[in-house]
Design an enzyme around this catalytic site. Structure first.
Site, short mmCIF file in Angstrom:
data_model
loop_
_atom_site.label_atom_id
_atom_site.label_comp_id
_atom_site.label_asym_id
_atom_site.label_seq_id
_atom_site.Cartn_x
_atom_site.Cartn_y
_atom_site.Cartn_z
N CYS A 169 1.64 0.88 -8.47
CA CYS A 169 3.19 1.71 -8.02
C CYS A 169 4.55 1.40 -8.72
O CYS A 169 5.68 1.88 -8.37
CB CYS A 169 3.64 0.69 -6.15
SG CYS A 169 3.40 -0.92 -6.45
N GLY A 175 0.86 -0.67 0.24
CA GLY A 175 -0.73 0.24 0.09
C GLY A 175 1.06 1.14 -0.51
O GLY A 175 1.88 1.20 -0.45
N SER A 176 0.08 2.82 1.09
CA SER A 176 1.08 3.65 0.68
C SER A 176 2.21 3.27 1.86
O SER A 176 1.90 2.92 2.62
CB SER A 176 0.07 4.80 0.79
OG SER A 176 -0.29 4.70 2.07
N GLU A 228 5.44 -3.66 1.02
CA GLU A 228 5.80 -2.69 -0.69
C GLU A 228 4.93 -2.10 -0.61
O GLU A 228 3.69 -1.59 -0.50
CB GLU A 228 5.24 -4.06 -1.23
CG GLU A 228 6.06 -3.87 -2.71
CD GLU A 228 4.70 -3.56 -3.70
OE1 GLU A 228 4.79 -1.86 -3.79
OE2 GLU A 228 4.44 -3.82 -3.82
#
Length: 499
Positions: free
Chosen positions: A295, A239-240, A261
């Site tokens: 991403c 995620g962020s 990640e």
């Protein structure tokens, strides 16, 4: 509108959670609306986990690890279950292909392969059961006759996945965790829970022992309870970077293991020998698959100043011709963004780029022909300052920024001038130059002339793009603890082993 939109959501048991091998009723009546990103209409509803539901799922996973057979099976025995789960996911490929575009906006032509891709991931990890050194003989250096390095399951895993590519990310967390002997609580994104429910159905059909995999959907506040729970040995999160910082701090408080990640602002470094039309074609095609909601997208494009205008023109020409529309229409080349909130975010970055003086070469608005759905035009900015907001922050949408550099070394400096280090690529006709520049880029993956992420090898980031790796052998290691065993004699099976 595609006839595919007439189909009902292929999600069973959406009003329940998969806990302890059963579909169980939630502790409250709270539900989450899942909205179709292309129509803005309700697609289906799913139960929303509360604190009691998270606690129940963790208890089931803890019991399955501490008391159940799963960690006591051999890796080869566990591999049989992995193959069965993968086969069940392949059977559900059509359902996955229906859910993913509606939840996240991905093209159906791409989503149609998600089931077979998940099957391949589970099978790759199953194959490691016979090749990975779960137990490895070593020569003791401080007494004793025979040593072993034993790699054992880390324990109960909390796996938290985002909304952009759920099944691929789920597979690369759950498959290695299960092979290692861990039990799992899988926490799904409220924006895109459907594929996780299909995994739960596949696990049940495959006969996975009770409590080995537990599946819930929760919002951010309740999800934090999973990270805090002392019964959870490890967190694996995608995620962020902002959320990753929070998770890392919570894990640090109790020294829990974590693999993160996180975000990216990945650079494509264009060397002077590269044909710019070829480079522009590669970059624009890659950005369209999931509407830039990836991403590892190559969105910071660094080129020498004398070739800057030519590259911007090539990118703008290609992006302006992209057919944006219904992700189920085979003629569409890019679908919508996942949510209204996500489109608002992308539009705010476009406005910031214009305000900061970057040159808007194409896009920047909503497609005029699409009055419903969270669509945005593919957008290219030129003359982007390397320290500007749109050059430094992750936009997570189809927005490319072209940054001029004075020369090759300046281009490498600009590429590395970011808090992120997830992905990069070098565009050149010289493979030796590609290798040389790749070694200078601070990035977890560096491709050549394209986006080249490979979860069959390893994927993860430098700097604030994460901790640890997913995929391949490197993706199995984070789910294992290393134990050293020193013996005064040789155990059975190692009588003839040379140390």
């Amino acid at each position: 509108m595609s006839l595919a939109y007439e189909a009902k959501a292929p999600i069973g048991w959406a009003d329940r959670f998969f806990i302890g091998g059963q579909w169980v009723a939630p502790s409250s009546a709270a539900m989450i609306d899942v909205i179709d990103s292309a129509t803005e209409e309700l697609y289906f509803r799913v139960a929303e986990a509360q604190a009691a539901d998270i606690a129940r799922a963790v208890a089931a996973a803890r019991a399955a690890f501490d008391e159940g057979p799963w960690p006591r099976l051999t890796p080869v025995e566990r591999a049989g279950y992995l193959r069965a789960v993968g086969a069940e996911l392949r059977l559900r490929g059509e359902d996955i292909g229906q859910v993913w575009p509606r939840e996240s906006g991905v093209l159906h032509t791409y989503a149609a392969y998600a089931g077979s891709g998940a099957d391949a991931t589970f099978k790759r990890y199953a194959a490691m059961a016979r090749t990975f050194p779960f137990e490895e003989p070593v020569k003791p250096t401080a007494g004793g006759e025979f040593g072993l390095i034993v790699r054992e399951a880390a324990g109960v895993v909390g796996a938290i996945v985002p909304w952009n590519a759920p099944m691929g990310l789920i597979s690369n967390k759950v498959a290695p965790a299960l092979l290692a002997g861990c039990t799992v609580v899988l926490k799904l994104s409220p924006e895109a829970p459907g594929e996780g429910y299909l995994l739960a159905e596949a696990a049940a059909a495959a006969g996975l022992p009770a409590g080995v995999l537990n599946v819930v959907t929760a919002d951010r506040e309740v999800s934090e309870l999973l990270v805090r729970d002392p019964r959870v040995d490890k967190i694996t999160f995608t995620g962020s970077t902002a959320a990753g910082r929070r998770i890392a701090s919570l894990c640090g408080e109790r020294v829990a293991r974590c693999t993160l990640e996180l975000g990216g602002k990945s650079a494509a470094v264009i060397l002077d020998d590269m044909d710019l039309v070829t480079a522009a074609r590669s970059l624009s095609r890659a950005e369209c698959v999931l509407s830039g909601q990836v991403c590892s997208s190559l969105t910071r494009i660094v080129v020498t100043r004398r070739r800057h205008d030519e590259l911007v023109e090539a990118l703008a020409g290609m992006f302006s011709q992209v057919r944006v529309g219904n992700p189920f229409d085979p003629q569409s080349q890019m679908g919508p963004l996942a949510t209204s909130r996500q489109r608002d975010r992308v539009e705010s970055y476009i406005a910031r780029g214009i305000a900061d003086g970057a040159t808007l070469a194409t896009g920047g608005s909503r497609p005029k022909s699409l009055v419903r759905g969270w669509y945005v035009e593919p957008t290219v900015f030129g003359n982007v300052d390397s320290r500007s907001v749109i050059a430094q922050e992750e936009i997570f949408g189809p927005v490319l920024s072209v940054l001029p550099a004075e020369d090759e070394q300046d281009a490498i400096r600009i590429a590395n001038d970011t808090i992120y280090g997830l992905n990069a690529s070098v565009f050149t006709n010289d493979v030796d130059r590609a290798r040389e520049v790749a070694r200078q880029l601070r990035s977890g993956t560096v491709g050549h002339n394209a986006v080249r992420n490979d979860f069959g090898i390893a994927f993860g980031g430098f700097k604030q793009s994460g901790i640890g790796r997913e995929g391949g052998r490197e993706g199995l290691l984070p789910f294992l603890e290393t134990k050293t065993v020193i013996l005064e004699g040789r155990p059975t099976g190692y009588e003839d082993t040379v140390l």
